[in-house]
Structure formats: C-alpha cells, structure tokens
Design a protein around this motif. Structure first.
Motif, PDB file in Angstrom:
ATOM      1  N   VAL A 148     -15.730  13.590   1.574  1.00 36.74           N
ATOM      2  CA  VAL A 148     -14.336  13.382   1.176  1.00 36.74           C
ATOM      3  C   VAL A 148     -13.761  12.213   1.967  1.00 36.74           C
ATOM      4  O   VAL A 148     -13.822  12.194   3.199  1.00 36.74           O
ATOM      5  CB  VAL A 148     -13.483  14.640   1.427  1.00 36.74           C
ATOM      6  N   ARG A 149     -13.238  11.238   1.253  1.00 32.54           N
ATOM      7  CA  ARG A 149     -12.603  10.084   1.892  1.00 32.54           C
ATOM      8  C   ARG A 149     -11.194   9.939   1.334  1.00 32.54           C
ATOM      9  O   ARG A 149     -10.902  10.397   0.225  1.00 32.54           O
ATOM     10  CB  ARG A 149     -13.399   8.799   1.628  1.00 32.54           C
ATOM     11  N   VAL A 150     -10.345   9.318   2.105  1.00 33.46           N
ATOM     12  CA  VAL A 150      -8.968   9.087   1.668  1.00 33.46           C
ATOM     13  C   VAL A 150      -8.811   7.619   1.294  1.00 33.46           C
ATOM     14  O   VAL A 150      -9.062   6.730   2.114  1.00 33.46           O
ATOM     15  CB  VAL A 150      -7.957   9.458   2.767  1.00 33.46           C
ATOM     16  N   ALA A 151      -8.439   7.376   0.053  1.00 36.09           N
ATOM     17  CA  ALA A 151      -8.238   6.009  -0.427  1.00 36.09           C
ATOM     18  C   ALA A 151      -6.752   5.690  -0.452  1.00 36.09           C
ATOM     19  O   ALA A 151      -5.939   6.495  -0.902  1.00 36.09           O
ATOM     20  CB  ALA A 151      -8.826   5.841  -1.827  1.00 36.09           C
ATOM     21  N   LYS A 152      -6.402   4.530   0.059  1.00 32.81           N
ATOM     22  CA  LYS A 152      -5.038   4.040  -0.061  1.00 32.81           C
ATOM     23  C   LYS A 152      -4.851   3.443  -1.453  1.00 32.81           C
ATOM     24  O   LYS A 152      -5.809   3.021  -2.099  1.00 32.81           O
ATOM     25  CB  LYS A 152      -4.761   2.971   0.995  1.00 32.81           C
ATOM     26  N   LEU A 153      -3.612   3.394  -1.909  1.00 31.98           N
ATOM     27  CA  LEU A 153      -3.316   2.828  -3.217  1.00 31.98           C
ATOM     28  C   LEU A 153      -2.579   1.506  -3.057  1.00 31.98           C
ATOM     29  O   LEU A 153      -1.477   1.463  -2.504  1.00 31.98           O
ATOM     30  CB  LEU A 153      -2.467   3.796  -4.047  1.00 31.98           C
ATOM     31  N   PHE A 154      -3.211   0.435  -3.521  1.00 34.95           N
ATOM     32  CA  PHE A 154      -2.514  -0.843  -3.597  1.00 34.95           C
ATOM     33  C   PHE A 154      -1.702  -0.832  -4.886  1.00 34.95           C
ATOM     34  O   PHE A 154      -2.226  -0.526  -5.963  1.00 34.95           O
ATOM     35  CB  PHE A 154      -3.511  -2.004  -3.627  1.00 34.95           C
ATOM     36  N   VAL A 155      -0.422  -1.146  -4.779  1.00 36.21           N
ATOM     37  CA  VAL A 155       0.463  -1.110  -5.941  1.00 36.21           C
ATOM     38  C   VAL A 155       1.168  -2.457  -6.082  1.00 36.21           C
ATOM     39  O   VAL A 155       1.727  -2.975  -5.116  1.00 36.21           O
ATOM     40  CB  VAL A 155       1.523   0.004  -5.814  1.00 36.21           C
ATOM     41  N   ALA A 156       1.117  -3.018  -7.285  1.00 32.94           N
ATOM     42  CA  ALA A 156       1.844  -4.247  -7.605  1.00 32.94           C
ATOM     43  C   ALA A 156       2.705  -3.969  -8.833  1.00 32.94           C
ATOM     44  O   ALA A 156       2.202  -3.467  -9.840  1.00 32.94           O
ATOM     45  CB  ALA A 156       0.877  -5.397  -7.883  1.00 32.94           C
ATOM     46  N   VAL A 157       3.997  -4.274  -8.734  1.00 33.03           N
ATOM     47  CA  VAL A 157       4.936  -3.977  -9.817  1.00 33.03           C
ATOM     48  C   VAL A 157       5.739  -5.227 -10.157  1.00 33.03           C
ATOM     49  O   VAL A 157       6.330  -5.852  -9.266  1.00 33.03           O
ATOM     50  CB  VAL A 157       5.910  -2.843  -9.422  1.00 33.03           C
ATOM     51  N   LEU A 158       5.768  -5.591 -11.434  1.00 32.40           N
ATOM     52  CA  LEU A 158       6.592  -6.718 -11.868  1.00 32.40           C
ATOM     53  C   LEU A 158       8.049  -6.273 -11.930  1.00 32.40           C
ATOM     54  O   LEU A 158       8.371  -5.239 -12.524  1.00 32.40           O
ATOM     55  CB  LEU A 158       6.133  -7.223 -13.236  1.00 32.40           C
ATOM     56  N   GLY A 159       8.933  -7.054 -11.322  1.00 27.72           N
ATOM     57  CA  GLY A 159      10.323  -6.651 -11.191  1.00 27.72           C
ATOM     58  C   GLY A 159      11.053  -6.469 -12.508  1.00 27.72           C
ATOM     59  O   GLY A 159      11.840  -5.534 -12.659  1.00 27.72           O
ATOM     60  N   ALA A 160      10.816  -7.339 -13.481  1.00 30.00           N
ATOM     61  CA  ALA A 160      11.583  -7.290 -14.724  1.00 30.00           C
ATOM     62  C   ALA A 160      11.107  -6.186 -15.659  1.00 30.00           C
ATOM     63  O   ALA A 160      11.904  -5.453 -16.229  1.00 30.00           O
ATOM     64  CB  ALA A 160      11.514  -8.643 -15.437  1.00 30.00           C
ATOM     65  N   SER A 161       9.794  -6.048 -15.821  1.00 30.07           N
ATOM     66  CA  SER A 161       9.248  -5.118 -16.812  1.00 30.07           C
ATOM     67  C   SER A 161       8.767  -3.802 -16.221  1.00 30.07           C
ATOM     68  O   SER A 161       8.519  -2.844 -16.953  1.00 30.07           O
ATOM     69  CB  SER A 161       8.071  -5.768 -17.541  1.00 30.07           C
ATOM     70  N   ASN A 162       8.600  -3.747 -14.890  1.00 26.65           N
ATOM     71  CA  ASN A 162       8.012  -2.586 -14.211  1.00 26.65           C
ATOM     72  C   ASN A 162       6.547  -2.367 -14.580  1.00 26.65           C
ATOM     73  O   ASN A 162       6.000  -1.291 -14.325  1.00 26.65           O
ATOM     74  CB  ASN A 162       8.800  -1.299 -14.489  1.00 26.65           C
ATOM     75  N   LEU A 163       5.912  -3.367 -15.193  1.00 22.76           N
ATOM     76  CA  LEU A 163       4.474  -3.274 -15.441  1.00 22.76           C
ATOM     77  C   LEU A 163       3.781  -3.121 -14.090  1.00 22.76           C
ATOM     78  O   LEU A 163       4.055  -3.874 -13.153  1.00 22.76           O
ATOM     79  CB  LEU A 163       3.969  -4.527 -16.164  1.00 22.76           C
TER      80      LEU A 163
ATOM     81  N   PHE B   5       0.873  -1.161   0.000  1.00 19.30           N
ATOM     82  CA  PHE B   5       0.000   0.000   0.000  1.00 19.30           C
ATOM     83  C   PHE B   5       0.913   1.214   0.000  1.00 19.30           C
ATOM     84  O   PHE B   5       1.806   1.330   0.841  1.00 19.30           O
ATOM     85  CB  PHE B   5      -0.913   0.019   1.225  1.00 19.30           C
ATOM     86  N   SER B   6       0.694   2.135  -0.935  1.00 19.94           N
ATOM     87  CA  SER B   6       1.677   3.181  -1.193  1.00 19.94           C
ATOM     88  C   SER B   6       1.226   4.553  -0.719  1.00 19.94           C
ATOM     89  O   SER B   6       0.068   4.941  -0.896  1.00 19.94           O
ATOM     90  CB  SER B   6       1.967   3.248  -2.698  1.00 19.94           C
ATOM     91  N   GLY B   7       2.168   5.293  -0.143  1.00 23.30           N
ATOM     92  CA  GLY B   7       2.004   6.718   0.120  1.00 23.30           C
ATOM     93  C   GLY B   7       0.933   7.068   1.134  1.00 23.30           C
ATOM     94  O   GLY B   7       0.458   6.242   1.913  1.00 23.30           O
ATOM     95  N   ASP B   8       0.537   8.344   1.106  1.00 25.94           N
ATOM     96  CA  ASP B   8      -0.443   8.869   2.049  1.00 25.94           C
ATOM     97  C   ASP B   8      -1.874   8.708   1.561  1.00 25.94           C
ATOM     98  O   ASP B   8      -2.812   9.114   2.231  1.00 25.94           O
ATOM     99  CB  ASP B   8      -0.174  10.359   2.301  1.00 25.94           C
ATOM    100  N   GLY B   9      -2.063   8.161   0.366  1.00 27.32           N
ATOM    101  CA  GLY B   9      -3.401   7.980  -0.172  1.00 27.32           C
ATOM    102  C   GLY B   9      -3.849   9.162  -1.017  1.00 27.32           C
ATOM    103  O   GLY B   9      -3.147  10.169  -1.150  1.00 27.32           O
ATOM    104  N   VAL B  10      -5.031   9.031  -1.597  1.00 29.76           N
ATOM    105  CA  VAL B  10      -5.590  10.086  -2.447  1.00 29.76           C
ATOM    106  C   VAL B  10      -6.976  10.463  -1.934  1.00 29.76           C
ATOM    107  O   VAL B  10      -7.715   9.629  -1.418  1.00 29.76           O
ATOM    108  CB  VAL B  10      -5.682   9.623  -3.918  1.00 29.76           C
ATOM    109  N   ARG B  11      -7.321  11.729  -2.068  1.00 25.05           N
ATOM    110  CA  ARG B  11      -8.634  12.211  -1.647  1.00 25.05           C
ATOM    111  C   ARG B  11      -9.671  11.864  -2.710  1.00 25.05           C
ATOM    112  O   ARG B  11      -9.475  12.133  -3.889  1.00 25.05           O
ATOM    113  CB  ARG B  11      -8.601  13.721  -1.425  1.00 25.05           C
ATOM    114  N   VAL B  12     -10.770  11.264  -2.278  1.00 21.90           N
ATOM    115  CA  VAL B  12     -11.861  10.895  -3.176  1.00 21.90           C
ATOM    116  C   VAL B  12     -13.117  11.617  -2.709  1.00 21.90           C
ATOM    117  O   VAL B  12     -13.516  11.500  -1.545  1.00 21.90           O
ATOM    118  CB  VAL B  12     -12.095   9.367  -3.180  1.00 21.90           C
ATOM    119  N   VAL B  13     -13.741  12.375  -3.613  1.00 23.03           N
ATOM    120  CA  VAL B  13     -14.927  13.153  -3.276  1.00 23.03           C
ATOM    121  C   VAL B  13     -16.159  12.492  -3.874  1.00 23.03           C
ATOM    122  O   VAL B  13     -16.212  12.228  -5.082  1.00 23.03           O
ATOM    123  CB  VAL B  13     -14.808  14.602  -3.798  1.00 23.03           C
ATOM    124  N   ASP B  14     -17.143  12.200  -3.035  1.00 24.55           N
ATOM    125  CA  ASP B  14     -18.407  11.637  -3.498  1.00 24.55           C
ATOM    126  C   ASP B  14     -19.150  12.713  -4.288  1.00 24.55           C
ATOM    127  O   ASP B  14     -19.455  13.788  -3.759  1.00 24.55           O
ATOM    128  CB  ASP B  14     -19.244  11.177  -2.302  1.00 24.55           C
TER     129      ASP B  14
END
Length: 252
Positions: A163-178, A148-157
């Motif tokens: 206003v809610r703060v969403a966390k970012l789940f991040v998955a990165v492939l090591g070889a390609s950086n996809l 889960f990355s960073g401080d999150g992003v503000r999401v406005v209904d």
C-alpha cells in the motif's frame, strides 16, 4: 411506482418509444430494462399531465418536466425542512468531513429528506448566493491553478499487496474549471514539471498565467511580493511562454 425514479434521459426515451415508435408496454419495458408496471405508471402520469409528443420546447428543461410529472414533489419540498447550509459549509472545512457524510447525518434527522444529488445541488445554490464566497471572474485562457491536493489516495499493488499513498497533482483552468488530475508518488521538481507538461497536453494549450501554491518544487522562497522561483520551473515557463504568479503565502 418503482423504488428508484428513472433518469430523465430514460424517461424521455420511454415517451419516444410509446408516442413515436408506437411500441407496446411490454416492448418498452424490455427495451429499457424496466418493469411493465413502471412503464404504465409513467404513461399514466403523462396522461394526467396531458403531455403531447414531441414534447414542447419548454419541457426540454428537466426540472420543468419533473415538476409536471411529479407535482407531489413540490408539496413534499414545501413540507421538508431546509438543511442549515451555513453549518454544512462550516463542517466541510474540517478534515475528513464530506458532503456525503453530512447528507447521511441530515437524513437521520430528516427521514424522507433530499436525495444526495438534490442535497448537493441546493448547497451549491446556497453557496453561489452566500456572502461567504467571493466569486472571481477569469478570462478564458488567462489562468491555470496548480497544486498537489489533499492527503493523497491509497494505492494497492495488485501483485504484492503493498500500500502506497499517492499525491494528486491538480491543474484547473480558471474560466472553464476544466480539470486535470494525476496521481504521483513524489513531489520533486521533475514530477512537478512533468505533470505540467501532461496537463498542457490534456488541455490542448497553455494558459497565459500559471498560479502555483508555494510548494518547494515551484517556489523556493515564499514571499508576499517577491517570491523566488525554482530555476527549473522558471525554465519551463520560458519554454512554454507562460507567466508564473505564485499564490500569496497565508498569514498566520
């Protein structure tokens, strides 16, 4: 000359319309949505550079074509002071500091300096050759890094204005950086596992090893050599056939 330079894709299309399709200056301008003067300026540069059509193979490289059409850039670059990349690198480690912010500060000190894209490109080159980085080589399909990355992003209904703060789940492939990114409102086990499933679907497969940070949803007890895995997360690994290799906890 137009205030903003044409993209290389549009510039190549301009030359094609002129030298291959034989369109008039006015027709080219209408097709590309630019002014007649802009078309004339680029065609004038092509004449000075003695360009032929189709362009030779060595001009498939955008940088080579740019250097040929805009020789004044090389002179300006030679006279332009280079940013202190070591300072830029150090500042980027501070919370809230971005490359955009540092670029704006750079332009205040050096009016007429690099454009933002060029600033980022040159920083990337410095970083690749700097001793402050340790380049890791990853075999294709070997590792996927998740967190889960960073401080999150503000999401406005849009309806209620909440206003809610969403966390970012991040998955990165090591070889390609996809990279797969998903905003979520919880960091519980169900969310953590679900994000993995959707990331694997996005990638179209599963890596041999998944490397999570030591958050509670994946690792119940962080240990440098023998971390305890969350049972549900361990079940997910068995189901998909990957190994979990938690990142080592940071030393204080």
């Amino acid at each position: 000359m137009a205030a903003q330079r044409l993209s290389m894709r549009k510039l190549r299309e301009l030359f094609r319309l002129r030298f291959e399709a034989k369109l008039t200056t006015r027709s080219i301008a209408a097709s590309l949505g630019i002014g007649n003067g802009t078309v004339c300026d680029y065609l004038g540069r092509a004449r000075v550079a003695k360009l032929t059509w189709p362009l030779p193979a060595e001009l498939d490289d955008d940088a080579a074509l740019t250097a040929l059409l805009f020789p004044e850039d090389a002179k300006a670059q030679a006279e332009r002071p280079e940013p202190d990349w070591a300072r830029v690198h150090a500042e980027l480690k501070k919370k809230g500091v971005t490359k955009l912010l540092l670029w704006q500060e750079y332009l205040e000190a050096v009016p007429g300096g690099y454009q933002y894209s060029r600033f980022c490109e040159r920083y990337g080159r410095w970083l690749a050759t700097s001793s402050v980085t340790l380049r890791q080589e990853h075999r294709a399909g070997e590792k996927c890094f998740v967190d889960f990355s960073g401080d999150g992003v503000r999401v406005v209904d849009a309806v209620t204005g909440e206003v809610r703060v969403a966390k970012l789940f991040v998955a990165v492939l090591g070889a390609s950086n996809l990279t797969y990114v998903e905003p979520v409102f919880s960091e519980d086990v169900a969310t953590w596992v679900g994000c993995h499933v959707r990331a694997f679907e996005y990638f179209g497969g599963v890596s041999e090893v998944v490397v999570p940070d030591n958050l509670k949803a994946g690792v119940t007890r962080a240990h440098r050599y023998e971390p305890d895995l969350n049972p549900t997360y361990a079940d997910l690994a068995r189901h998909y056939g990957f190994a979990i290799l938690p990142a080592r906890p940071r030393r204080c």
